[in-house]
Motif scaffolding. Structure first.
Motif, PDB file in Angstrom:
ATOM      1  N   SER A   1    -121.632  16.393   7.381  1.00 63.67           N
ATOM      2  CA  SER A   1    -122.213  17.006   6.188  1.00 63.67           C
ATOM      3  C   SER A   1    -121.231  16.890   5.043  1.00 63.67           C
ATOM      4  O   SER A   1    -120.029  16.831   5.254  1.00 63.67           O
ATOM      5  CB  SER A   1    -122.531  18.468   6.471  1.00 63.67           C
ATOM      6  OG  SER A   1    -121.342  19.168   6.784  1.00 63.67           O
ATOM      7  N   ARG A   2    -121.764  16.841   3.860  1.00 63.81           N
ATOM      8  CA  ARG A   2    -120.885  16.739   2.699  1.00 63.81           C
ATOM      9  C   ARG A   2    -121.353  17.704   1.621  1.00 63.81           C
ATOM     10  O   ARG A   2    -122.484  18.203   1.654  1.00 63.81           O
ATOM     11  CB  ARG A   2    -120.858  15.315   2.163  1.00 63.81           C
ATOM     12  CG  ARG A   2    -122.215  14.797   1.714  1.00 63.81           C
ATOM     13  CD  ARG A   2    -122.089  13.431   1.070  1.00 63.81           C
ATOM     14  NE  ARG A   2    -121.189  13.497  -0.076  1.00 63.81           N
ATOM     15  CZ  ARG A   2    -120.837  12.429  -0.788  1.00 63.81           C
ATOM     16  NH1 ARG A   2    -121.266  11.221  -0.425  1.00 63.81           N
ATOM     17  NH2 ARG A   2    -120.042  12.540  -1.824  1.00 63.81           N
ATOM     18  N   ASP A   3    -120.472  17.953   0.640  1.00 65.79           N
ATOM     19  CA  ASP A   3    -120.772  18.856  -0.470  1.00 65.79           C
ATOM     20  C   ASP A   3    -121.794  18.197  -1.388  1.00 65.79           C
ATOM     21  O   ASP A   3    -121.552  17.130  -1.944  1.00 65.79           O
ATOM     22  CB  ASP A   3    -119.474  19.154  -1.235  1.00 65.79           C
ATOM     23  CG  ASP A   3    -119.710  20.027  -2.443  1.00 65.79           C
ATOM     24  OD1 ASP A   3    -120.819  20.548  -2.596  1.00 65.79           O
ATOM     25  OD2 ASP A   3    -118.756  20.182  -3.231  1.00 65.79           O
ATOM     26  N   THR A   4    -122.929  18.814  -1.545  1.00 66.20           N
ATOM     27  CA  THR A   4    -123.964  18.273  -2.433  1.00 66.20           C
ATOM     28  C   THR A   4    -124.318  19.245  -3.546  1.00 66.20           C
ATOM     29  O   THR A   4    -125.325  19.068  -4.234  1.00 66.20           O
ATOM     30  CB  THR A   4    -125.233  17.941  -1.626  1.00 66.20           C
ATOM     31  OG1 THR A   4    -125.720  19.131  -1.016  1.00 66.20           O
ATOM     32  CG2 THR A   4    -124.941  16.885  -0.568  1.00 66.20           C
ATOM     33  N   THR A   5    -123.491  20.274  -3.719  1.00 64.88           N
ATOM     34  CA  THR A   5    -123.780  21.280  -4.747  1.00 64.88           C
ATOM     35  C   THR A   5    -122.962  21.007  -5.998  1.00 64.88           C
ATOM     36  O   THR A   5    -121.737  20.840  -5.932  1.00 64.88           O
ATOM     37  CB  THR A   5    -123.455  22.689  -4.226  1.00 64.88           C
ATOM     38  OG1 THR A   5    -124.200  22.927  -3.036  1.00 64.88           O
ATOM     39  CG2 THR A   5    -123.803  23.738  -5.274  1.00 64.88           C
ATOM     40  N   ALA A   6    -123.651  20.925  -7.123  1.00 64.15           N
ATOM     41  CA  ALA A   6    -122.959  20.666  -8.388  1.00 64.15           C
ATOM     42  C   ALA A   6    -122.096  21.868  -8.770  1.00 64.15           C
ATOM     43  O   ALA A   6    -122.487  23.018  -8.551  1.00 64.15           O
ATOM     44  CB  ALA A   6    -123.963  20.371  -9.488  1.00 64.15           C
ATOM     45  N   PRO A   7    -120.904  21.622  -9.338  1.00 62.65           N
ATOM     46  CA  PRO A   7    -120.051  22.741  -9.791  1.00 62.65           C
ATOM     47  C   PRO A   7    -120.636  23.390 -11.046  1.00 62.65           C
ATOM     48  O   PRO A   7    -121.573  22.869 -11.659  1.00 62.65           O
ATOM     49  CB  PRO A   7    -118.718  22.054 -10.100  1.00 62.65           C
ATOM     50  CG  PRO A   7    -119.099  20.656 -10.470  1.00 62.65           C
ATOM     51  CD  PRO A   7    -120.292  20.306  -9.626  1.00 62.65           C
ATOM     52  N   THR A   8    -120.080  24.512 -11.404  1.00 62.57           N
ATOM     53  CA  THR A   8    -120.408  25.169 -12.671  1.00 62.57           C
ATOM     54  C   THR A   8    -119.144  25.244 -13.512  1.00 62.57           C
ATOM     55  O   THR A   8    -118.029  25.321 -12.988  1.00 62.57           O
ATOM     56  CB  THR A   8    -120.962  26.582 -12.453  1.00 62.57           C
ATOM     57  OG1 THR A   8    -119.989  27.361 -11.755  1.00 62.57           O
ATOM     58  CG2 THR A   8    -122.260  26.538 -11.666  1.00 62.57           C
ATOM     59  N   VAL A   9    -119.325  25.235 -14.820  1.00 63.18           N
ATOM     60  CA  VAL A   9    -118.178  25.209 -15.727  1.00 63.18           C
ATOM     61  C   VAL A   9    -118.487  26.071 -16.936  1.00 63.18           C
ATOM     62  O   VAL A   9    -119.661  26.212 -17.336  1.00 63.18           O
ATOM     63  CB  VAL A   9    -117.843  23.761 -16.157  1.00 63.18           C
ATOM     64  CG1 VAL A   9    -118.970  23.168 -16.993  1.00 63.18           C
ATOM     65  CG2 VAL A   9    -116.517  23.710 -16.906  1.00 63.18           C
ATOM     66  N   MET A  10    -117.448  26.672 -17.496  1.00 58.24           N
ATOM     67  CA  MET A  10    -117.612  27.464 -18.713  1.00 58.24           C
ATOM     68  C   MET A  10    -116.393  27.262 -19.607  1.00 58.24           C
ATOM     69  O   MET A  10    -115.316  26.850 -19.153  1.00 58.24           O
ATOM     70  CB  MET A  10    -117.748  28.949 -18.390  1.00 58.24           C
ATOM     71  CG  MET A  10    -116.535  29.569 -17.727  1.00 58.24           C
ATOM     72  SD  MET A  10    -116.626  31.371 -17.630  1.00 58.24           S
ATOM     73  CE  MET A  10    -116.355  31.792 -19.347  1.00 58.24           C
TER      74      MET A  10
END
Length: 743
Positions: A266-275
């Protein structure tokens, strides 16, 4: 720095900013804040009753703020108990009496451990608040909220080009304030620590301080006691950038093998968040702060419809100097993005995590503006001089016109106004305006007095007369700034002392104190005892034979600014006017004067409209003759170290008082040679920088004749040299051996 606390504080900034939006007062309530970058903060704090305008519907955003007025803002922002302090009539500071309008707020801040004054029992009343002290006081308040020192290690975050100018006591606080997003630089990578904080700067920082304070309080309330965070799991390395095609705000597909079977991983498929935590505007050259919730990279990109949705597109913008990029080493930690070389405009942040997922652009945007000369301070340097200081060197070819006549019909770029009650009127300036480096000097035709208030108005009418940066050519912005002429200050002169030798009363009598005395025991100059300054300028002191006091005169135009009276605290030390020449004051030490009297001279400064200021100089009783503490011979020089500084007497001959002998064997009974003070013997004088060191310099002819490679010297001094209390130096047969290494 307490990273865990600070990270949580910063990651909730956007959420709280969105949730806490009180109804602001009508923008028309304050007439002069429409163009202020701190407009929203000013209105928010004004509605909360934390700050006020300056009258007539104005806030005067670019004016400086005094230390006592800032204490009021701080006390109101923290809701300190000022009612209790108003009943206390014992002031913590000599310059903030109990009947002063700021007293209860200053005392409340002192009781809360926030304010400590400027030393010597003084609060610094009337002084402008500096930018570094603003950072110190706000972060000190956060320390109490957090229950720990949030400034520890803050100095490591200082990247300003003038960081070395930040006082040692303020370095951690300024670094912490910058890391917390409370305060920014002033442009061109500088912080200007000693520059005066303006009213709009204080409003902006106070607003951010209140948000940060609330976040810390909420975090402390929510954290279970003893709970520890688990370690962040290791993240999968990012794939090669050339193969990535994920769109912004979406995940990267895990893909499948050529055989169609699952890879089993499995791999990371979640987009990061930025501010973005930096507030607009940010001057090009300063850093913009972004926070990503995952490791990887963060980009600062133009906020238009064409924000790239691929890593390749983002990197292409960086290569073209249209965007900035920085590595995110720690999730949820501040990442500093350099704006050097970027064009002006509106920007947003985009994050890419280590798996190659790309975030949606940040909801927040930041406006990058060209670096323009920023006004850092307005100072009245003397009674006829006003100095404007800027953050950049100015082009001397562009000189603003200045009001210089009684005619009020012609417009001018620069006008200085004085006040008659509530009414203001222009004062005449000398043309041309002087520009040197980063400073603009305005010369007043008529002098001002200490405590007078002036208003400087700069509104360039044409480009040819607008102040502008020498390096970038950008124009300085218009401003209206109030400034108060400083009051006189009195202090003891460097190395000031007043020595009395009671044994001389019958022979030397009175000690005359005047302005230009030579500095002997009987004739002393007041300038060796005290100095009086107006702002940073040391003023002239002259004796007034009519009133028997000393007048303080402006060093530039000889205008009398105040007076100093000299008196004594002891009946055994009297001060009276001297008759005839040379005038001045006669100070008489009576025979009963002893160390037990603790006698002192008192110097009282008088200035119109101000309470007198008094300082004292203890009298030193000296009846002890100076002695030799060490003696050496090396390289043709005999050096005598003495117990105190000496001086030459007014009269007498050194040749008759000093005898220098040399014995090659060291036995002066068998082979003694008397050296003469002459061109072929020796010379004698004080060390160039230390009159407590007497040096005999042997002449080349004497060295050639006698060698001085062994044996000893013998020195006798019978008078001639004396200390400041006229005690004579007496040396009888002092032996100074020649070192075995000589020759």
């Amino acid at each position: 720095m307490k990273k865990q606390l600070l990270v949580k504080v910063m990651t909730t900034t956007a959420l709280l900013s969105a949730c806490v939006q009180p109804a602001f007062a009508d923008v028309t309530a304050l007439n002069d804040i429409e163009g202020s970058y701190a407009k929203d903060a000013i209105l928010k704090l004004a509605e909360a009753g934390i700050i006020n305008g300056t009258g007539s519907g104005n806030f005067n955003p670019t004016a400086t703020i005094s230390r006592q007025d800032f204490a009021i803002v701080l006390a109101k922002a923290l809701d300190l108990n000022v009612t209790e302090e108003s009943s206390n009539t014992t002031s913590s500071f000599t310059d903030v009496p109990a009947d002063n309008y700021s007293y209860k707020y200053v005392e409340a801040a002192v009781k809360a451990g926030l304010i400590k004054g400027t030393g010597s029992g003084s609060f610094g009343y009337g002084q402008n608040l500096s930018r570094q002290d603003m950072a110190v006081l706000f972060t000190r308040a956060l320390n109490q909220t957090a229950g720990k020192d949030v400034t520890t290690g803050g100095a490591q975050y200082l990247t300003f080009t003038d960081s070395s100018s930040i006082a040692d006591y303020a370095k951690d606080a300024v670094g912490a304030a910058v890391e917390l997003g409370l305060i920014n630089g002033t442009g061109s990578g500088t912080f200007n620590p000693t520059g005066s904080a303006t009213r709009e700067q204080v409003a902006l920082v106070a607003n951010k301080f209140l948000d940060t304070k609330k976040q810390i309080e909420d975090q402390i309330a929510e954290e279970p006691t003893g709970e520890t965070e688990s370690e962040e799991p290791a993240e999968t390395p990012a794939p090669a950038e050339t193969t990535e095609t994920a769109s912004a705000g979406t995940s990267v597909s895990s893909g499948s093998s050529s055989s169609g079977s699952s890879s089993g991983s499995s791999r990371d498929t979640t987009a990061p968040t930025v501010m973005l935590s930096s507030l607009s505007p940010v001057t090009i050259g300063d850093s913009v702060i972004a926070l990503s919730n995952e490791k990887g990279y963060v980009y600062l990109v133009p906020a238009d419809d064409a924000i790239p949705t691929t890593i390749t597109g983002l990197n292409n913008l960086v290569t073209a100097n249209q965007a900035a990029k920085a590595a995110v080493a720690t999730a949820n930690a501040q990442t500093f993005l350099s704006t050097t070389g970027l064009p002006a405009g509106t920007y947003r942040a985009v994050a890419v995590d280590t798996a190659g997922n790309i975030s949606a652009p940040s909801a927040e945007s930041v406006e990058l503006t060209e670096s323009v000369p920023t006004l850092t301070s307005v100072d009245i340097a003397s009674s006829t001089t006003v100095v404007l200081s800027y953050s950049q060197e100015l082009d001397p070819a562009y000189v603003p016109t200045a009001y210089n006549s009684e005619a009020e019909s012609d417009p001018y770029d620069l006008v200085v106004q004085a006040f008659d009650g509530e009414e203001s009127y222009p004062v005449q300036l000398s043309n041309p305006v002087s520009i040197s480096g980063s400073k603009v000097t305005l010369t007043l035709v008529n002098a001002v007095q200490p405590g007078d208030q002036l208003r400087v108005v700069y509104q360039p009418l044409t480009e040819e007369h607008a102040l502008r940066s020498l390096s970038t050519g950008k124009e300085a912005v218009s401003f209206v700034q109030d400034v108060t002429a400083p009051h006189l200050t009195i202090s003891l002169a460097d190395s000031a002392s007043f020595v009395v030798n009671p044994t001389l009363l019958s022979t030397d009598g009175d000690i005359n104190l005047s302005t230009n005395n030579p500095g002997t025991y009987n004739k002393r100059s007041i300038t060796s005892l005290i100095k009086v300054k107006w702002g940073q300028t040391e003023e002239t002191i002259s004796y007034n034979s009519t009133d028997h006091d000393f007048e303080i005169k402006d060093a530039g135009n000889n205008q009398v600014l105040g007076t100093v009276e000299v008196s004594s605290n002891s009946d055994n030390l009297t001060v009276n006017p001297a008759e005839g020449n040379p005038g001045g004051l006669n100070i008489t030490a009576l025979s009963g004067l002893t160390e037990e009297d603790a006698a002192a001279l008192l110097f009282t400064l008088y200035e119109t409209g101000e309470e007198p200021t008094e300082i004292s100089l203890p009298v030193t009783i000296d009846q002890i003759a100076p002695t030799v503490t060490d003696s050496t011979y090396e390289d043709g020089k005999i050096t005598l170290d003495l117990s105190e500084p000496l001086s030459f007497p007014i009269s007498g001959s050194v040749s008759s008082a000093v005898q220098l002998e040399y014995s090659p064997s060291g036995n002066f009974d068998s082979d003694s040679i008397t050296l003469e003070k002459s061109s072929d013997g020796y010379g004698i004088n004080f060390d160039n920088t230390d009159s407590s060191r007497l040096i005999f310099t042997l002449d080349d002819q004497a060295i050639q004749t006698y060698g001085f490679s062994s044996g000893s010297f013998r020195i006798t001094i019978n008078g001639y040299y004396e200390d400041r209390a006229r005690n004579l130096l007496q040396i009888n047969n002092l032996i100074v051996p020649v070192s075995a290494s000589q020759g």
